[in-house]
Design a protein around this motif. Structure first.
Motif: not given
Length: 108
Positions: A3-8, A10-11, A36-37, A44-46
């Motif tokens: 999850t942290g990787s997704i957040d990073a 996206m940032n 994300c999906a 987040e996908a949106v």
């Protein structure tokens, strides 16, 4: 994918053009949207799809029909059909009303 990787990711995606003067390619948006999906993170996908649409409409990137549909499907799989269709149509309209993409046929 953590999850942290997704957040990073996206940032970085959202700040790349502002802070670094870089514009990510559509495939980067598609890969992040898919992650994300896969994790059930529809909001987040949106957000990713919306960011790609903004970049396309501003003329920073070219989004082809296949990529537009791919991100639409990612969001739809997460229960975000209405948001996905709205973004899909906005990108389609931007490129040409004469060449509108037909979502209803492609989603079947």
């Amino acid at each position: 994918v953590v999850t942290g990787s997704i957040d990073a990711a996206m940032n970085l995606l959202f700040t790349a053009s502002q802070d670094l003067g870089l514009q990510p390619e559509p495939r980067i948006y598609a890969q992040l949207s898919q992650s994300c999906a896969d994790m059930g993170r529809g909001e987040e996908a949106v957000e990713v799809y919306e960011a790609m649409a903004k970049a396309a409409i501003q003329g920073n990137i070219d989004v082809d029909r296949r990529t537009n549909l791919r991100l639409c499907r990612h969001c739809s799989f997460c229960g975000k059909e209405q948001s996905a269709i709205r973004i899909f149509n906005r990108i389609s309209k931007h490129y040409s009303s004469a060449q509108r993409m037909t979502l209803e046929l492609d989603m079947k």
